[in-house]
Motif scaffolding. Structure first.
Motif, short mmCIF file in Angstrom:
data_model
loop_
_atom_site.label_atom_id
_atom_site.label_comp_id
_atom_site.label_asym_id
_atom_site.label_seq_id
_atom_site.Cartn_x
_atom_site.Cartn_y
_atom_site.Cartn_z
N LEU A 5 8.72 4.89 9.21
CA LEU A 5 8.85 4.64 7.78
C LEU A 5 9.64 5.71 7.03
O LEU A 5 9.75 5.64 5.81
CB LEU A 5 7.48 4.43 7.11
N SER A 6 10.20 6.69 7.73
CA SER A 6 11.06 7.69 7.06
C SER A 6 12.39 7.03 6.69
O SER A 6 12.72 5.95 7.16
CB SER A 6 11.31 8.88 7.99
N SER A 7 13.16 7.70 5.85
CA SER A 7 14.48 7.16 5.49
C SER A 7 15.37 7.03 6.72
O SER A 7 16.17 6.10 6.82
CB SER A 7 15.13 7.99 4.40
N GLU A 8 15.21 7.95 7.67
CA GLU A 8 15.98 7.88 8.91
C GLU A 8 15.58 6.65 9.74
O GLU A 8 16.42 6.00 10.35
CB GLU A 8 15.80 9.15 9.75
N TRP A 9 14.30 6.34 9.75
CA TRP A 9 13.79 5.18 10.48
C TRP A 9 14.34 3.89 9.87
O TRP A 9 14.78 2.99 10.58
CB TRP A 9 12.26 5.18 10.47
N ILE A 10 14.33 3.82 8.53
CA ILE A 10 14.85 2.63 7.84
C ILE A 10 16.34 2.49 8.12
O ILE A 10 16.83 1.39 8.37
CB ILE A 10 14.53 2.69 6.34
N ALA A 11 17.09 3.59 8.09
CA ALA A 11 18.52 3.53 8.40
C ALA A 11 18.77 3.08 9.83
O ALA A 11 19.68 2.30 10.10
CB ALA A 11 19.16 4.90 8.16
N ILE A 38 4.42 -0.79 2.31
CA ILE A 38 3.55 -0.34 3.39
C ILE A 38 3.03 1.06 3.07
O ILE A 38 3.77 1.88 2.50
CB ILE A 38 4.33 -0.31 4.73
N LEU A 39 1.81 1.35 3.46
CA LEU A 39 1.28 2.71 3.35
C LEU A 39 1.59 3.45 4.64
O LEU A 39 1.34 2.94 5.74
CB LEU A 39 -0.23 2.69 3.12
N ASP A 40 2.14 4.66 4.51
CA ASP A 40 2.44 5.46 5.70
C ASP A 40 1.19 6.19 6.18
O ASP A 40 0.10 6.00 5.63
CB ASP A 40 3.62 6.41 5.46
N ASP A 41 1.35 7.03 7.18
CA ASP A 41 0.20 7.72 7.76
C ASP A 41 -0.41 8.78 6.84
O ASP A 41 -1.46 9.33 7.12
CB ASP A 41 0.56 8.33 9.12
N ARG A 42 0.26 9.04 5.72
CA ARG A 42 -0.28 9.97 4.72
C ARG A 42 -0.80 9.22 3.49
O ARG A 42 -1.03 9.81 2.45
CB ARG A 42 0.81 10.95 4.30
N ASN A 43 -0.92 7.89 3.65
CA ASN A 43 -1.42 7.00 2.60
C ASN A 43 -0.49 6.95 1.39
O ASN A 43 -0.94 6.74 0.26
CB ASN A 43 -2.84 7.38 2.19
N ARG A 44 0.81 7.15 1.64
CA ARG A 44 1.81 7.04 0.57
C ARG A 44 2.52 5.71 0.71
O ARG A 44 2.80 5.24 1.81
CB ARG A 44 2.84 8.17 0.66
N GLU A 45 2.83 5.10 -0.42
CA GLU A 45 3.53 3.81 -0.41
C GLU A 45 5.00 4.00 -0.04
O GLU A 45 5.68 4.86 -0.59
CB GLU A 45 3.43 3.19 -1.80
N VAL A 46 5.45 3.19 0.89
CA VAL A 46 6.86 3.17 1.29
C VAL A 46 7.38 1.77 1.03
O VAL A 46 6.75 0.78 1.38
CB VAL A 46 7.01 3.52 2.79
N ARG A 47 8.55 1.68 0.39
CA ARG A 47 9.16 0.38 0.09
C ARG A 47 10.53 0.30 0.73
O ARG A 47 11.33 1.24 0.66
CB ARG A 47 9.31 0.20 -1.43
N TYR A 48 10.77 -0.82 1.36
CA TYR A 48 12.11 -1.14 1.86
C TYR A 48 12.22 -2.65 1.89
O TYR A 48 11.24 -3.37 1.73
CB TYR A 48 12.37 -0.52 3.23
N TRP A 49 13.44 -3.13 2.02
CA TRP A 49 13.62 -4.58 1.99
C TRP A 49 14.68 -5.03 2.97
O TRP A 49 15.55 -4.29 3.36
CB TRP A 49 13.91 -5.08 0.58
N PHE A 50 14.49 -6.29 3.40
CA PHE A 50 15.42 -6.96 4.29
C PHE A 50 16.21 -7.98 3.47
O PHE A 50 15.62 -8.67 2.64
CB PHE A 50 14.67 -7.77 5.37
N ARG A 51 17.49 -8.07 3.72
CA ARG A 51 18.29 -9.12 3.08
C ARG A 51 19.03 -9.89 4.15
O ARG A 51 19.75 -9.32 4.96
CB ARG A 51 19.30 -8.53 2.10
N PHE A 52 18.79 -11.19 4.19
CA PHE A 52 19.53 -12.10 5.06
C PHE A 52 20.53 -12.81 4.16
O PHE A 52 20.14 -13.52 3.24
CB PHE A 52 18.59 -13.14 5.69
#
Length: 71
Positions: A5-11, A38-52
């Protein structure tokens, strides 16, 4: 390996999606945006999106402007 869920993971997810080719038949889905919250392992909200769109997949960090669905 990038932290989940890090920015590197999303990239990296975006890069894999772009290399993989169309995830669905473009005649079935011409434009769809799916927001993930999604909540990460530190209980912080992470947002990302998929576009088709036009047979291509993109994964973007952050909040989509007008998602078709939020999960």
């Amino acid at each position: 390996m990038a932290r989940f869920l890090s920015s590197e993971w999303i990239a990296a997810l975006d890069a894999v999606g772009r290399r993989a080719g169309p995830p669905v038949d473009p005649d079935l889905i011409s434009d769809l945006t799916v927001q993930q919250v999604i909540l990460d392992d530190r209980n912080r909200e992470v947002r990302y999106w998929f576009r088709f769109r036009a047979g291509e997949l993109a994964v973007v960090s952050g909040t989509a402007e007008a998602p078709d669905i939020t999960i």
